[in-house]
Enzyme design. Sequence first.
Site, PDB file in Angstrom:
ATOM      1  N   LYS A  22     -16.713 -14.298  -9.188  1.00 18.03           N
ATOM      2  CA  LYS A  22     -15.945 -13.022  -9.344  1.00 18.03           C
ATOM      3  C   LYS A  22     -17.282 -12.209  -9.374  1.00 18.03           C
ATOM      4  O   LYS A  22     -17.431 -11.357  -8.734  1.00 18.03           O
ATOM      5  CB  LYS A  22     -15.141 -13.013 -10.615  1.00 18.03           C
ATOM      6  CG  LYS A  22     -14.629 -11.372 -10.769  1.00 18.03           C
ATOM      7  CD  LYS A  22     -13.984 -11.332 -11.792  1.00 18.03           C
ATOM      8  CE  LYS A  22     -12.339 -11.682 -11.508  1.00 18.03           C
ATOM      9  NZ  LYS A  22     -11.551 -11.150 -12.364  1.00 18.03           N
ATOM     10  N   LEU A  77      -7.859  -9.304 -12.034  1.00 17.73           N
ATOM     11  CA  LEU A  77      -8.536  -8.689 -13.039  1.00 17.73           C
ATOM     12  C   LEU A  77      -9.951  -8.088 -12.684  1.00 17.73           C
ATOM     13  O   LEU A  77     -10.744  -8.611 -11.910  1.00 17.73           O
ATOM     14  CB  LEU A  77      -8.648  -9.548 -14.326  1.00 17.73           C
ATOM     15  CG  LEU A  77      -7.512  -9.725 -15.290  1.00 17.73           C
ATOM     16  CD1 LEU A  77      -7.860 -10.790 -16.151  1.00 17.73           C
ATOM     17  CD2 LEU A  77      -7.142  -8.518 -16.001  1.00 17.73           C
ATOM     18  N   HIS A 129       0.797   0.819 -13.354  1.00 19.43           N
ATOM     19  CA  HIS A 129       1.445  -0.434 -13.486  1.00 19.43           C
ATOM     20  C   HIS A 129       3.001  -0.069 -13.735  1.00 19.43           C
ATOM     21  O   HIS A 129       3.418   0.849 -14.480  1.00 19.43           O
ATOM     22  CB  HIS A 129       1.019  -1.056 -14.933  1.00 19.43           C
ATOM     23  CG  HIS A 129       1.660  -2.125 -15.137  1.00 19.43           C
ATOM     24  ND1 HIS A 129       1.286  -3.769 -14.688  1.00 19.43           N
ATOM     25  CD2 HIS A 129       2.451  -2.718 -16.154  1.00 19.43           C
ATOM     26  CE1 HIS A 129       2.166  -4.596 -15.013  1.00 19.43           C
ATOM     27  NE2 HIS A 129       2.849  -4.004 -16.012  1.00 19.43           N
ATOM     28  N   GLY A 154       0.783  -1.164   0.164  1.00 17.84           N
ATOM     29  CA  GLY A 154      -0.027  -0.147  -0.088  1.00 17.84           C
ATOM     30  C   GLY A 154       0.767   1.221  -0.190  1.00 17.84           C
ATOM     31  O   GLY A 154       0.339   2.303   0.435  1.00 17.84           O
TER      32      GLY A 154
HETATM   33  C1  GAR Z   1       3.121  -0.893  -7.547  1.00 18.31           C
HETATM   34  O1  GAR Z   1       4.389  -0.921  -7.835  1.00 18.31           O
HETATM   35  C2  GAR Z   1       2.042  -1.127  -8.730  1.00 18.31           C
HETATM   36  O2  GAR Z   1       2.601  -0.353  -9.850  1.00 18.31           O
HETATM   37  C3  GAR Z   1       1.997  -2.643  -8.947  1.00 18.31           C
HETATM   38  O3  GAR Z   1       2.104  -3.230  -7.477  1.00 18.31           O
HETATM   39  C4  GAR Z   1       2.704  -2.303  -6.917  1.00 18.31           C
HETATM   40  C5  GAR Z   1       2.127  -1.977  -5.404  1.00 18.31           C
HETATM   41  O4  GAR Z   1       2.961  -1.433  -4.751  1.00 18.31           O
HETATM   42  N1  GAR Z   1       0.841  -2.911  -9.620  1.00 18.31           N
HETATM   43  C6  GAR Z   1       0.886  -3.714 -10.667  1.00 18.31           C
HETATM   44  O5  GAR Z   1       2.120  -4.848 -10.848  1.00 18.31           O
HETATM   45  C7  GAR Z   1      -0.481  -4.172 -11.416  1.00 18.31           C
HETATM   46  N2  GAR Z   1      -0.340  -4.807 -12.448  1.00 18.31           N
HETATM   47  P1  GAR Z   1       2.449  -0.631  -3.318  1.00 18.31           P
HETATM   48  O6  GAR Z   1       1.382  -1.774  -2.546  1.00 18.31           O
HETATM   49  O7  GAR Z   1       3.257  -0.485  -2.277  1.00 18.31           O
HETATM   50  O8  GAR Z   1       1.580   0.418  -3.595  1.00 18.31           O
END
Ligand code: GAR
Length: 195
Positions: A65, A92, A109, A12
């Site tokens: 889902k 998804l 992403h 998060g």
């Molecule tokens: C982030 O780097 C985000 O871009 C990625 O998950 C991470 C979450 O980090 N999302 C994906 O890969 C979506 N396909 P966080 O929990 O520290 O925010």
Amino acid sequence: MTKIALFASGSGSNVQAIAEAVAAGQVPAEIALLVCDKPDAHVLQRAKAFGIPSFSFQSKQYESKEAFESEIAGRLQAAGVEFIFLAGYMRLIGPVLLSAYRNRIVNIHPSLLPAFPGKDAIGQAFDAGVKLSGVTVHFVDEGMDTGAIIDQECVRIDSGMTRDDVQKAIQQIEHNLYPSVITKLLNGHREEQKR
Ligand code: GAR
């Protein structure tokens, strides 16, 4: 103030960055709900510290889902949510939420899409040996990281950088880029409503 929901599955850090920007008055939004599909995820503690209401669930407790997305959609609508921002939500989005929030679901992403979609994009880019990667913010459609791109920012991967170094550089960009894209989107939405 436009009400938004954040969806997350993990640590998060992006939720934290958005919540800080909202608290500082930089993002014109109220975070009305955090939706989390992992009841033990650290993001839930971060949300609590900001006083953000959360709904966490386990997909296996639902038949499908469609069933858990219907429950989420009901909660979003009850909270008056207008936009959904995915921040590390590793699932998804299905037809129930896509039709309830058409063109109002956005994802971040950690790669320059369309390169390296799906899981562990940072590891994929690192293993491929690319010298340029980055971050993409895009609208969500039915595909895996395929929706229309809103904004992107680059990160150079210099020789000598470890996978951890790349992750740090990417996340630093994410924490600035996402709040600023959210602000632009919500300001644009407000202008449209005035017309
Ligand atoms: C982030 O780097 C985000 O871009 C990625 O998950 C991470 C979450 O980090 N999302 C994906 O890969 C979506 N396909 P966080 O929990 O520290 O925010």
